[in-house]
Design a protein around this motif. Structure first.
Motif, PDB file in Angstrom:
ATOM      1  N   LYS A  45      -3.529  -6.465   7.964  1.00  0.00           N
ATOM      2  CA  LYS A  45      -2.917  -6.942   9.215  1.00  0.00           C
ATOM      3  C   LYS A  45      -1.396  -6.755   9.180  1.00  0.00           C
ATOM      4  O   LYS A  45      -0.764  -6.368  10.162  1.00  0.00           O
ATOM      5  CB  LYS A  45      -3.282  -8.407   9.459  1.00  0.00           C
ATOM      6  CG  LYS A  45      -4.710  -8.646   9.870  1.00  0.00           C
ATOM      7  CD  LYS A  45      -4.976 -10.093  10.220  1.00  0.00           C
ATOM      8  CE  LYS A  45      -6.375 -10.301  10.744  1.00  0.00           C
ATOM      9  NZ  LYS A  45      -6.601  -9.611  12.036  1.00  0.00           N
ATOM     10  N   TYR A  46      -0.823  -7.054   8.031  1.00  0.00           N
ATOM     11  CA  TYR A  46       0.647  -6.965   7.914  1.00  0.00           C
ATOM     12  C   TYR A  46       1.115  -5.520   8.056  1.00  0.00           C
ATOM     13  O   TYR A  46       2.225  -5.266   8.574  1.00  0.00           O
ATOM     14  CB  TYR A  46       1.069  -7.508   6.545  1.00  0.00           C
ATOM     15  CG  TYR A  46       2.560  -7.560   6.347  1.00  0.00           C
ATOM     16  CD1 TYR A  46       3.308  -8.587   6.914  1.00  0.00           C
ATOM     17  CD2 TYR A  46       3.207  -6.568   5.612  1.00  0.00           C
ATOM     18  CE1 TYR A  46       4.695  -8.632   6.743  1.00  0.00           C
ATOM     19  CE2 TYR A  46       4.580  -6.602   5.435  1.00  0.00           C
ATOM     20  CZ  TYR A  46       5.324  -7.644   6.007  1.00  0.00           C
ATOM     21  OH  TYR A  46       6.689  -7.680   5.827  1.00  0.00           O
ATOM     22  N   PRO A  86      -3.908   0.469   4.637  1.00  0.00           N
ATOM     23  CA  PRO A  86      -5.164   0.024   5.270  1.00  0.00           C
ATOM     24  C   PRO A  86      -6.395   0.737   4.715  1.00  0.00           C
ATOM     25  O   PRO A  86      -7.404   0.088   4.417  1.00  0.00           O
ATOM     26  CB  PRO A  86      -4.949   0.342   6.750  1.00  0.00           C
ATOM     27  CG  PRO A  86      -3.460   0.337   6.918  1.00  0.00           C
ATOM     28  CD  PRO A  86      -2.917   0.898   5.650  1.00  0.00           C
ATOM     29  N   LYS A  87      -6.309   2.063   4.553  1.00  0.00           N
ATOM     30  CA  LYS A  87      -7.473   2.812   4.051  1.00  0.00           C
ATOM     31  C   LYS A  87      -7.852   2.363   2.640  1.00  0.00           C
ATOM     32  O   LYS A  87      -9.027   2.181   2.323  1.00  0.00           O
ATOM     33  CB  LYS A  87      -7.177   4.314   4.064  1.00  0.00           C
ATOM     34  CG  LYS A  87      -7.146   4.910   5.458  1.00  0.00           C
ATOM     35  CD  LYS A  87      -6.920   6.411   5.395  1.00  0.00           C
ATOM     36  CE  LYS A  87      -6.899   7.007   6.805  1.00  0.00           C
ATOM     37  NZ  LYS A  87      -6.652   8.468   6.788  1.00  0.00           N
ATOM     38  N   TYR A 112       1.889 -15.585   7.133  1.00  0.00           N
ATOM     39  CA  TYR A 112       1.477 -15.260   8.501  1.00  0.00           C
ATOM     40  C   TYR A 112       2.408 -15.927   9.510  1.00  0.00           C
ATOM     41  O   TYR A 112       2.816 -15.308  10.513  1.00  0.00           O
ATOM     42  CB  TYR A 112       0.036 -15.732   8.715  1.00  0.00           C
ATOM     43  CG  TYR A 112      -0.461 -15.562  10.123  1.00  0.00           C
ATOM     44  CD1 TYR A 112      -0.840 -14.300  10.607  1.00  0.00           C
ATOM     45  CD2 TYR A 112      -0.561 -16.656  10.986  1.00  0.00           C
ATOM     46  CE1 TYR A 112      -1.291 -14.149  11.915  1.00  0.00           C
ATOM     47  CE2 TYR A 112      -1.012 -16.511  12.285  1.00  0.00           C
ATOM     48  CZ  TYR A 112      -1.372 -15.256  12.739  1.00  0.00           C
ATOM     49  OH  TYR A 112      -1.814 -15.098  14.037  1.00  0.00           O
ATOM     50  N   LYS A 113       2.758 -17.194   9.243  1.00  0.00           N
ATOM     51  CA  LYS A 113       3.639 -17.921  10.150  1.00  0.00           C
ATOM     52  C   LYS A 113       5.029 -17.290  10.223  1.00  0.00           C
ATOM     53  O   LYS A 113       5.637 -17.208  11.291  1.00  0.00           O
ATOM     54  CB  LYS A 113       3.781 -19.375   9.674  1.00  0.00           C
ATOM     55  CG  LYS A 113       2.525 -20.204   9.825  1.00  0.00           C
ATOM     56  CD  LYS A 113       2.209 -20.587  11.246  1.00  0.00           C
ATOM     57  CE  LYS A 113       3.131 -21.686  11.740  1.00  0.00           C
ATOM     58  NZ  LYS A 113       2.783 -22.122  13.126  1.00  0.00           N
ATOM     59  N   HIS A 114       5.543 -16.802   9.103  1.00  0.00           N
ATOM     60  CA  HIS A 114       6.901 -16.248   9.045  1.00  0.00           C
ATOM     61  C   HIS A 114       6.932 -14.721   9.113  1.00  0.00           C
ATOM     62  O   HIS A 114       7.983 -14.115   8.956  1.00  0.00           O
ATOM     63  CB  HIS A 114       7.599 -16.727   7.765  1.00  0.00           C
ATOM     64  CG  HIS A 114       7.764 -18.213   7.708  1.00  0.00           C
ATOM     65  ND1 HIS A 114       6.968 -19.040   6.947  1.00  0.00           N
ATOM     66  CD2 HIS A 114       8.635 -19.040   8.354  1.00  0.00           C
ATOM     67  CE1 HIS A 114       7.349 -20.288   7.088  1.00  0.00           C
ATOM     68  NE2 HIS A 114       8.362 -20.328   7.953  1.00  0.00           N
ATOM     69  N   LYS A 115       5.731 -14.130   9.310  1.00  0.00           N
ATOM     70  CA  LYS A 115       5.628 -12.666   9.404  1.00  0.00           C
ATOM     71  C   LYS A 115       6.324 -11.975   8.229  1.00  0.00           C
ATOM     72  O   LYS A 115       7.123 -11.046   8.390  1.00  0.00           O
ATOM     73  CB  LYS A 115       6.213 -12.171  10.735  1.00  0.00           C
ATOM     74  CG  LYS A 115       5.425 -12.607  11.946  1.00  0.00           C
ATOM     75  CD  LYS A 115       5.986 -12.023  13.213  1.00  0.00           C
ATOM     76  CE  LYS A 115       5.094 -12.257  14.405  1.00  0.00           C
ATOM     77  NZ  LYS A 115       4.683 -13.646  14.598  1.00  0.00           N
ATOM     78  N   GLN A 155       9.194  -2.972  -2.235  1.00  0.00           N
ATOM     79  CA  GLN A 155       9.695  -3.062  -0.860  1.00  0.00           C
ATOM     80  C   GLN A 155       8.774  -3.934  -0.028  1.00  0.00           C
ATOM     81  O   GLN A 155       7.579  -4.050  -0.335  1.00  0.00           O
ATOM     82  CB  GLN A 155       9.813  -1.670  -0.235  1.00  0.00           C
ATOM     83  CG  GLN A 155       8.532  -0.847  -0.286  1.00  0.00           C
ATOM     84  CD  GLN A 155       8.740   0.548   0.268  1.00  0.00           C
ATOM     85  OE1 GLN A 155       9.846   0.921   0.647  1.00  0.00           O
ATOM     86  NE2 GLN A 155       7.678   1.325   0.338  1.00  0.00           N
ATOM     87  N   ASP A 156       9.346  -4.548   1.015  1.00  0.00           N
ATOM     88  CA  ASP A 156       8.573  -5.471   1.830  1.00  0.00           C
ATOM     89  C   ASP A 156       7.515  -4.746   2.654  1.00  0.00           C
ATOM     90  O   ASP A 156       6.394  -5.219   2.794  1.00  0.00           O
ATOM     91  CB  ASP A 156       9.505  -6.267   2.750  1.00  0.00           C
ATOM     92  CG  ASP A 156       8.762  -7.401   3.443  1.00  0.00           C
ATOM     93  OD1 ASP A 156       8.152  -8.215   2.724  1.00  0.00           O
ATOM     94  OD2 ASP A 156       8.766  -7.453   4.682  1.00  0.00           O
ATOM     95  N   ARG A 157       7.880  -3.586   3.173  1.00  0.00           N
ATOM     96  CA  ARG A 157       6.914  -2.813   3.961  1.00  0.00           C
ATOM     97  C   ARG A 157       5.883  -2.185   3.035  1.00  0.00           C
ATOM     98  O   ARG A 157       6.181  -1.822   1.901  1.00  0.00           O
ATOM     99  CB  ARG A 157       7.618  -1.713   4.765  1.00  0.00           C
ATOM    100  CG  ARG A 157       8.573  -2.266   5.832  1.00  0.00           C
ATOM    101  CD  ARG A 157       9.027  -1.158   6.776  1.00  0.00           C
ATOM    102  NE  ARG A 157       7.913  -0.566   7.512  1.00  0.00           N
ATOM    103  CZ  ARG A 157       7.359  -1.101   8.605  1.00  0.00           C
ATOM    104  NH1 ARG A 157       7.832  -2.236   9.095  1.00  0.00           N
ATOM    105  NH2 ARG A 157       6.370  -0.500   9.219  1.00  0.00           N
TER     106      ARG A 157
END
Length: 389
Positions: free
Chosen positions: A385-386, A341-342, A274-277, A333-335
């Protein structure tokens, strides 16, 4: 020397012949139930039950044991997993039977049954008929058809309505899961595995007779059983007297310790993510893949095995089988994919449904799961959230 061997062979043949003909017992005969203490191995953790037939006039002292199995059977572990485990009735001398329990320092108690001579001969004939090669094997069920539960079945089959199982000794009728947990610490890997594999059917109350699948309960039940209105047990004695084995769990080796450690590790990793996104892909992959793999195994136990205790297992709501496939979408992959979300909200919803089933006692889950559920929930929420970054 050759003469002695011929003599031994002769007596062996004669002995087998006599038993195959189910010899008529004399007035000095006894039929009793043996109850043996729990042992250290998982298969002996609940104790053991067997029948003993002795007649000093005929020189007979044998044990009929319905708890015999062989690790070397073809596909032993596969058959166990599939619910096709074969147990057998064995017959051996009382001396040889007792020797094993002396080695393991496990107590053995005997309940001599108050039976007429005809009834004793009836039971012996039944055991000998059961011991024939074509009859001795049976399909084992750990809760409904084992060496101990078969005691009540045999008595009812042989003596019918004359046998009455009184329930006055039971404070309450327990569920099968509650009964198993009385003999195993919840915070052990063995009990965690059992809790995980058991489905909702084991959370129904066992009948008075069904409590007898546990040897200690079978022994207590016989003390409260009548035959033709008279107590079935004539007298009791302790043959081997040893202290009860107690299983001591070492907390750092317990599942709860490791799941708390996993929760703490996941919380720390998630904080730094979370801190480093960023996102720790291998953590997400591991949690999804392992939970999905566990769920797949539980689903197969439900639909593809013959166990009576593993269907309708709602552990698959948190150990969701599809996680096994979805895990690969999160690792390369990072994304995260657009549908993340669903899917993860659905996964959180399934965990919520599981908790409701727990609250309403549709199925009782292992309390050891709580830090594991929190671990998954933390990571699911973070990935949601990410996905919006």
């Amino acid at each position: 020397m050759r003469q002695k061997l011929h003599l031994l062979f002769f007596f062996f043949i004669i002995g087998n012949f006599l038993f195959s003909q189910a010899p008529q017992l004399t007035n000095s005969s006894k039929v009793s139930l043996l109850t043996c203490a729990a042992g250290d191995q998982l298969y002996s953790a609940f104790g053991h039950t067997a029948f003993r037939v002795q007649d000093t006039a005929l020189g007979i002292d044998v044990v009929y044991n319905y708890g015999t199995f062989d690790f070397n059977q073809p596909n032993f572990y596969l058959n166990f997993t599939k619910g096709k485990m074969i147990y057998s009735l064995s017959r051996r001398s009382f001396e040889a039977f007792l020797y094993e329990y002396e080695l393991e320092k496990r107590w053995v108690k005997e309940q001599i049954l108050d039976l007429s001579l005809d009834q004793r001969n009836q039971l012996l004939a039944f055991f000998e008929e059961n011991y024939l090669p074509e009859n001795r094997d049976y399909l084992y069920d750990p809760l409904l058809n084992n060496c101990s539960s078969i005691t009540g079945d045999i008595l009812l089959e042989q003596f019918g309505d004359a046998i009455v199982f009184n329930d006055s000794h039971l404070e309450k009728q327990y569920t099968f899961r509650q009964l198993v947990r009385q003999f195993m610490d919840v915070n052990t890997w063995s009990m965690f595995g059992i809790d995980l594999a058991f489905g909702s059917p084991v959370d129904r109350k066992a009948t008075v007779q069904e409590h007898m699948f546990l040897p200690y309960y079978a022994m207590e039940q016989l003390r409260h059983t009548t035959l033709n209105g008279k107590p079935l047990v004539k007298r009791e004695r302790t043959i081997l007297d040893y202290n009860e084995h107690t299983q001591r769990s070492f907390f750092p080796l317990s599942p709860l310790f490791w799941f708390i450690l996993l929760l703490a590790f996941t919380g720390i990793i998630t904080y730094f993510d979370y801190k480093h996104k960023t996102r720790s892909r291998w953590l997400d992959f591991s949690l999804l893949f392992i939970s999905g793999l566990a769920g797949t195994f539980l689903f197969l136990l439900w639909v593809a095995a013959d166990h009576t205790s593993t269907p309708y297992n709602y552990n698959i709501l948190w150990a969701f089988p599809i996680n096994t496939i979805v895990a690969f979408a999160f690792v390369f992959q990072d994304r995260v994919p657009l549908w993340t979300p669903k899917y993860l909200w659905s996964a959180l919803g399934l965990i919520a449904i599981m908790l409701l089933l727990w609250i309403f006692k549709v199925q009782i889950f292992s309390p050891v799961l709580i830090p594991l559920l929190l671990t998954l929930a933390i990571r699911y929420v973070y990935m949601i959230k990410y996905s919006k970054l």
